[in-house]
Design a protein around this motif. Structure first.
Motif, PDB file in Angstrom:
ATOM      1  N   SER A  86      47.361  25.188  10.896  1.00  0.00           N
ATOM      2  CA  SER A  86      46.185  24.563  11.505  1.00  0.00           C
ATOM      3  C   SER A  86      45.837  23.261  10.792  1.00  0.00           C
ATOM      4  N   ALA A  87      45.865  23.273   9.469  1.00  0.00           N
ATOM      5  CA  ALA A  87      45.586  22.050   8.707  1.00  0.00           C
ATOM      6  C   ALA A  87      46.641  20.991   8.994  1.00  0.00           C
ATOM      7  N   SER A  88      47.899  21.407   9.054  1.00  0.00           N
ATOM      8  CA  SER A  88      48.984  20.462   9.330  1.00  0.00           C
ATOM      9  C   SER A  88      48.843  19.839  10.704  1.00  0.00           C
ATOM     10  N   GLU A 131      50.319  29.915  20.704  1.00  0.00           N
ATOM     11  CA  GLU A 131      49.104  30.723  20.560  1.00  0.00           C
ATOM     12  C   GLU A 131      47.888  29.889  20.158  1.00  0.00           C
ATOM     13  N   SER A 132      48.109  28.730  19.548  1.00  0.00           N
ATOM     14  CA  SER A 132      47.020  27.973  18.918  1.00  0.00           C
ATOM     15  C   SER A 132      46.648  26.680  19.614  1.00  0.00           C
ATOM     16  N   LYS A 133      47.417  26.248  20.589  1.00  0.00           N
ATOM     17  CA  LYS A 133      47.197  24.912  21.153  1.00  0.00           C
ATOM     18  C   LYS A 133      45.868  24.745  21.875  1.00  0.00           C
ATOM     19  N   ALA A 134      45.211  25.837  22.221  1.00  0.00           N
ATOM     20  CA  ALA A 134      43.906  25.738  22.883  1.00  0.00           C
ATOM     21  C   ALA A 134      42.849  25.110  21.973  1.00  0.00           C
ATOM     22  N   PHE A 135      43.110  25.056  20.686  1.00  0.00           N
ATOM     23  CA  PHE A 135      42.154  24.520  19.725  1.00  0.00           C
ATOM     24  C   PHE A 135      42.287  23.013  19.519  1.00  0.00           C
ATOM     25  N   TYR A 136      43.178  22.368  20.249  1.00  0.00           N
ATOM     26  CA  TYR A 136      43.475  20.957  20.030  1.00  0.00           C
ATOM     27  C   TYR A 136      43.171  20.120  21.271  1.00  0.00           C
ATOM     28  N   VAL A 141      47.948  18.136  22.859  1.00  0.00           N
ATOM     29  CA  VAL A 141      48.666  19.309  23.372  1.00  0.00           C
ATOM     30  C   VAL A 141      49.800  18.862  24.292  1.00  0.00           C
ATOM     31  N   THR A 142      49.512  17.931  25.171  1.00  0.00           N
ATOM     32  CA  THR A 142      50.542  17.422  26.082  1.00  0.00           C
ATOM     33  C   THR A 142      51.687  16.816  25.295  1.00  0.00           C
ATOM     34  N   TYR A 143      51.355  16.035  24.284  1.00  0.00           N
ATOM     35  CA  TYR A 143      52.363  15.374  23.451  1.00  0.00           C
ATOM     36  C   TYR A 143      53.240  16.405  22.732  1.00  0.00           C
ATOM     37  N   VAL A 144      52.606  17.376  22.084  1.00  0.00           N
ATOM     38  CA  VAL A 144      53.367  18.390  21.334  1.00  0.00           C
ATOM     39  C   VAL A 144      54.177  19.260  22.288  1.00  0.00           C
ATOM     40  N   ASP A 145      53.608  19.605  23.425  1.00  0.00           N
ATOM     41  CA  ASP A 145      54.339  20.422  24.398  1.00  0.00           C
ATOM     42  C   ASP A 145      55.625  19.722  24.864  1.00  0.00           C
ATOM     43  N   GLU A 146      55.598  18.403  24.965  1.00  0.00           N
ATOM     44  CA  GLU A 146      56.812  17.662  25.332  1.00  0.00           C
ATOM     45  C   GLU A 146      57.877  17.809  24.253  1.00  0.00           C
ATOM     46  N   ILE A 147      57.470  17.742  22.996  1.00  0.00           N
ATOM     47  CA  ILE A 147      58.413  17.915  21.886  1.00  0.00           C
ATOM     48  C   ILE A 147      58.956  19.342  21.880  1.00  0.00           C
ATOM     49  N   VAL A 148      58.090  20.313  22.091  1.00  0.00           N
ATOM     50  CA  VAL A 148      58.517  21.723  22.142  1.00  0.00           C
ATOM     51  C   VAL A 148      59.543  21.907  23.258  1.00  0.00           C
TER      52      VAL A 148
END
Length: 175
Positions: A86-88, A131-136, A141-148
Motif C-alpha cells: 500500500s505504501a509503495s 484486491e486493493s485497487k479500489a483504494f486508488y 488504476v487504469t494505468y496499472v491495469d494496463e501494465i498488469v
C-alpha cells in the motif's frame, strides 16, 4: 499643466503594473521549478524509506516472493505485505498524479515507471493489486491495469510455448 502631470502619473502607474506582472510571472516560474524539485526530492525520500523496509527486513522480501503467495500468507503476513505494498503503490500513485499535472519531470518518471513495471512482474503483487485497487485514483488504476494486462499477456504467451514444444519467446531470445 495638471493634465500633463496626471497623464505622466498614469504612465508611471501603468508601467509599475506591467513591471509587477512581469515580476509575478518570474516568481511563478521559479515557484513551479521549486515545486518540481520538491516533488523529485519527496519521491526519492519515499522510495528510500520503502526500499529500506525490504533491506532492514529481509523476511518481508521472502514473504512477497514466497511460493503460493498470496494464498500461502497467514493473516499477519498478509497484513504486513499489504501495508508495505500500500505504501509503495501510494507512492507510485502520487508520482503518477504529479506527472499528469506536470509537477513530476517526465525524465524522472521513466525510472519510476520501470520500477513499477518490475514490481508487477510478480503474480503475488498482481493478485494483491486486484484486491486493493479500489483504494486508488481511477486514472492510476487504469494505468496499472494496463501494465498488469501486459504482464498477463506475456505470461500467457510464455505458457503457450511451455506446452507447445517450443515458443516464439524462446526462439527470439536465443538468436
Amino acid at each position: 499643466m495638471l493634465d500633463t502631470i496626471a497623464t505622466i502619473a498614469n504612465i508611471f502607474a501603468s508601467a509599475a503594473v506591467v513591471l509587477t506582472l512581469v515580476f509575478i510571472g518570474f516568481q511563478l516560474k521559479q515557484n513551479a521549478e521549486l515545486t518540481r524539485m520538491a516533488a523529485a526530492q519527496t519521491s526519492a525520500q519515499l522510495l528510500s524509506t520503502n526500499l529500506g523496509r525490504i533491506i532492514e527486513n529481509p523476511d518481508l522480501a521472502e514473504l512477497i516472493t514466497k511460493d503460493g503467495a498470496p494464498d500461502s500468507w497467514t493473516r499477519p503476513e498478509r497484513l504486513r505485505v499489504s501495508n508495505f505494498l500500500s505504501a509503495s503503490f501510494r507512492h507510485y500513485e502520487v508520482l503518477h498524479t504529479h506527472r499528469r499535472f506536470g509537477v513530476f519531470e517526465e525524465e524522472l518518471w521513466g525510472g519510476t515507471e520501470a520500477r513499477l513495471r518490475d514490481s508487477l512482474d510478480s503474480a503475488a503483487i498482481r493478485d494483491w493489486w486486484a484486491e486493493s485497487k479500489a483504494f486508488y485514483a481511477k486514472s492510476f488504476v487504469t494505468y496499472v491495469d494496463e501494465i498488469v494486462a501486459e504482464w498477463e499477456a506475456i505470461e500467457a504467451i510464455a505458457g503457450m510455448g511451455d506446452s507447445g514444444g517450443g515458443s516464439l519467446l524462446s526462439a527470439n531470445t536465443t538468436g
